[in-house]
Design a protein around this motif. Structure first.
Motif, PDB file in Angstrom:
ATOM      1  N   ASN A  24     117.005  71.304 -43.372  1.00 56.03           N
ATOM      2  CA  ASN A  24     116.719  69.941 -42.884  1.00 56.03           C
ATOM      3  C   ASN A  24     117.741  68.902 -43.320  1.00 56.03           C
ATOM      4  OD1 ASN A  24     114.241  70.003 -41.203  1.00 56.03           O
ATOM      5  ND2 ASN A  24     113.473  71.079 -43.007  1.00 56.03           N
ATOM      6  N   HIS A  50     111.866  65.049 -42.479  1.00 61.36           N
ATOM      7  CA  HIS A  50     110.667  65.893 -42.392  1.00 61.36           C
ATOM      8  C   HIS A  50     109.642  65.337 -41.403  1.00 61.36           C
ATOM      9  CE1 HIS A  50     111.459  67.971 -46.522  1.00 61.36           C
ATOM     10  NE2 HIS A  50     112.111  68.538 -45.536  1.00 61.36           N
ATOM     11  N   SER A 100     115.496  76.863 -46.884  1.00 59.63           N
ATOM     12  CA  SER A 100     114.571  75.817 -46.453  1.00 59.63           C
ATOM     13  C   SER A 100     113.218  75.997 -47.131  1.00 59.63           C
ATOM     14  CB  SER A 100     114.404  75.846 -44.929  1.00 59.63           C
ATOM     15  OG  SER A 100     113.770  74.668 -44.487  1.00 59.63           O
ATOM     16  N   THR A 101     112.542  74.878 -47.353  1.00 58.65           N
ATOM     17  CA  THR A 101     111.239  74.871 -48.006  1.00 58.65           C
ATOM     18  C   THR A 101     110.153  75.021 -46.950  1.00 58.65           C
ATOM     19  OG1 THR A 101     112.261  73.037 -49.227  1.00 58.65           O
ATOM     20  CG2 THR A 101     110.000  73.634 -49.826  1.00 58.65           C
ATOM     21  N   GLY A 133     114.876  70.606 -54.796  1.00 60.10           N
ATOM     22  CA  GLY A 133     113.982  69.451 -54.889  1.00 60.10           C
ATOM     23  C   GLY A 133     114.458  68.505 -55.982  1.00 60.10           C
ATOM     24  N   GLU A 182     121.962  69.484 -62.271  1.00 57.60           N
ATOM     25  CA  GLU A 182     122.421  68.623 -61.184  1.00 57.60           C
ATOM     26  C   GLU A 182     122.474  67.172 -61.660  1.00 57.60           C
ATOM     27  OE1 GLU A 182     119.754  69.086 -57.924  1.00 57.60           O
ATOM     28  OE2 GLU A 182     121.006  67.990 -56.511  1.00 57.60           O
ATOM     29  N   ASP A 184     124.219  69.566 -47.443  1.00 57.56           N
ATOM     30  CA  ASP A 184     123.454  68.919 -46.371  1.00 57.56           C
ATOM     31  C   ASP A 184     124.455  68.287 -45.409  1.00 57.56           C
ATOM     32  OD1 ASP A 184     120.618  69.041 -47.577  1.00 57.56           O
ATOM     33  OD2 ASP A 184     121.747  68.125 -49.213  1.00 57.56           O
TER      34      ASP A 184
HETATM   35  P1  5GP Z   1     114.475  71.691 -46.281  1.00 54.72           P
HETATM   36  O1  5GP Z   1     114.120  72.531 -47.474  1.00 54.72           O
HETATM   37  O2  5GP Z   1     113.345  70.833 -45.842  1.00 54.72           O
HETATM   38  O3  5GP Z   1     115.055  72.499 -45.171  1.00 54.72           O
HETATM   39  O4  5GP Z   1     115.680  70.739 -46.721  1.00 54.72           O
HETATM   40  C1  5GP Z   1     115.503  69.539 -47.421  1.00 54.72           C
HETATM   41  C2  5GP Z   1     115.073  69.800 -48.849  1.00 54.72           C
HETATM   42  O5  5GP Z   1     116.120  70.489 -49.559  1.00 54.72           O
HETATM   43  C3  5GP Z   1     114.837  68.553 -49.674  1.00 54.72           C
HETATM   44  O6  5GP Z   1     113.539  68.057 -49.488  1.00 54.72           O
HETATM   45  C4  5GP Z   1     115.078  69.035 -51.097  1.00 54.72           C
HETATM   46  O7  5GP Z   1     113.946  69.704 -51.592  1.00 54.72           O
HETATM   47  C5  5GP Z   1     116.177  70.055 -50.907  1.00 54.72           C
HETATM   48  N1  5GP Z   1     117.513  69.488 -51.138  1.00 54.72           N
HETATM   49  C6  5GP Z   1     118.423  69.127 -50.208  1.00 54.72           C
HETATM   50  N2  5GP Z   1     119.546  68.649 -50.780  1.00 54.72           N
HETATM   51  C7  5GP Z   1     119.342  68.717 -52.098  1.00 54.72           C
HETATM   52  C8  5GP Z   1     120.150  68.396 -53.219  1.00 54.72           C
HETATM   53  O8  5GP Z   1     121.283  67.901 -53.129  1.00 54.72           O
HETATM   54  N3  5GP Z   1     119.599  68.611 -54.450  1.00 54.72           N
HETATM   55  C9  5GP Z   1     118.355  69.154 -54.601  1.00 54.72           C
HETATM   56  N4  5GP Z   1     117.927  69.355 -55.845  1.00 54.72           N
HETATM   57  N5  5GP Z   1     117.577  69.472 -53.562  1.00 54.72           N
HETATM   58  C10 5GP Z   1     118.065  69.258 -52.329  1.00 54.72           C
END
Ligand code: 5GP
Length: 342
Positions: free
Chosen positions: A17, A63, A95-96, A170, A200, A283
């Motif tokens: 995402n 989201h 992805s979560t 996260g 991080e 991202d």
């Molecule tokens: P998704 O898992 O929904 O496909 O992608 C977005 C999620 O990836 C965010 O809500 C977050 O949990 C995680 N995420 C994306 N970029 C970062 C980052 O730079 N650092 C961390 N710790 N989590 C990230």
């Protein structure tokens, strides 16, 4: 730049995402006009910076736009095709899994839909090998982490090798790794590969030290591991001894303000040491970049010649979470594409 676009590349750190392009956001906004979401809320443009906290707000907006099977299928297919068009030959998406009650989306269907997107791209002949890492959002605590691992274990067995591992991500300022340790250990024992966001932000030394004992198969960012960034030699020694590759995302760290400027990025520290590093986007949508740009930025900032850049992209093959047979195929591809001279 043609060289960087044509350079065959491996992308190992891409959050689904966070990777949604301007064009795909446009389509999502048209699907859900009532949300009143604008592009400025979903991406950080050139020269702009945000705090890490503000970056996490951006994901919440995305989201809202991506909350059904239909959305996920479109987003995942678009992202895969965009990476392929940028010269990425092997991609690990992470992805979560989310449950969205209003649209009937379940975590299981979420994973199945991403797998479907990967399979459809393959059937359409898109020239890219894609795998999926199931992400744990640390914000959600130990029980969700354990459930996520159990779900990933099922897919490890049933997805024909498409689900290969777990990502821990996260907001790094929320929660502590000690609560997630047993879930991560279980994942490791059941054969899931582990990529963990570690150090991080500053002052995560205890957590990092604890999680390095598992040990993870790769580290995301590791920005504050080394002594010059307030980390410690002890942490560096652990990473070096276990030879754990680092996934490094230059633009993400600069725009998210955990790194002051490109020339101060920790790429330099680890690369000079000869430690395994992989250039990644993190991202590409949110940070308005792509993998070609990231390679070019690393090369121009740290003075890498074309041959060194080629080696960097080639060595990433060794750190993928897919079997040796896939590594061999990719190495063959790289050698077929390698220019006669640089
Ligand atoms: P998704 O898992 O929904 O496909 O992608 C977005 C999620 O990836 C965010 O809500 C977050 O949990 C995680 N995420 C994306 N970029 C970062 C980052 O730079 N650092 C961390 N710790 N989590 C990230």
């Amino acid at each position: 730049d043609v060289f960087y676009r044509e350079l065959p590349k491996v992308e190992l750190h891409a959050h689904l995402n966070g990777s949604v392009s301007f064009q795909t956001i446009e389509k999502l906004i048209r699907r859900k006009p009532q949300l009143n979401i604008e592009h400025s809320m979903t991406a950080i443009g050139k020269g702009q910076r945000r705090t890490l906290d503000e970056c996490f707000q951006v994901f919440k907006v995305i989201h809202q736009l991506v909350d059904s099977e239909e959305d996920i299928l479109m987003v995942a297919k678009d992202v895969i095709k965009e990476f392929a068009a940028d010269g990425v030959k092997y991609l690990e998406l992470r992805s979560t899994p989310r449950e969205e009650i209003p649209t009937g989306l379940t975590k299981r269907r979420y994973i199945e839909t991403v797998i479907q997107a990967i399979q459809q791209c393959k059937e359409e002949g898109v020239d890219i090998d894609v795998r999926f890492l199931v992400a744990i959002d640390r914000r959600n605590g130990s029980q969700v982490a354990m459930e996520t691992v159990q779900l990933a274990e099922e897919f490890l067995l049933s997805s024909d090798g498409l689900v290969t591992g777990i990502d821990l991500s996260g907001d790094p300022t929320v929660g502590h790794g000690r609560d997630l340790l047993s879930a991560l250990q279980r994942a490791k024992n059941s054969g899931l590969k582990l990529s963990l966001h570690l150090s991080e932000v500053p002052s995560q030394h205890d957590e990092t030290d604890l999680l390095l004992n598992i040990p993870p198969d790769r580290i995301g960012h590791g920005t504050f591991l080394h002594p010059e960034m307030g980390g410690s030699q002890g942490l560096v020694d652990k990473v070096v001894q276990k030879r754990i590759p680092l996934e490094l995302c230059l633009t993400s760290n600069v725009k998210g303000q955990t790194v002051q400027c490109y020339s101060e990025h920790h790429f330099k520290y680890w690369y000079q040491m000869g430690h395994p590093v992989v250039i990644c986007t993190d991202d590409k949508g949110v940070f308005a970049t792509d993998l070609s740009q990231e390679y070019k930025m690393a090369a121009t900032t740290f003075g890498l010649g074309r041959e060194a850049v080629w080696k960097l992209s080639q060595q990433a093959i060794d750190y993928i979470f897919a079997p040796d047979s896939v590594k061999e195929q990719l190495k063959q591809k790289w050698s077929d594409l390698q220019p006669q001279e640089f």
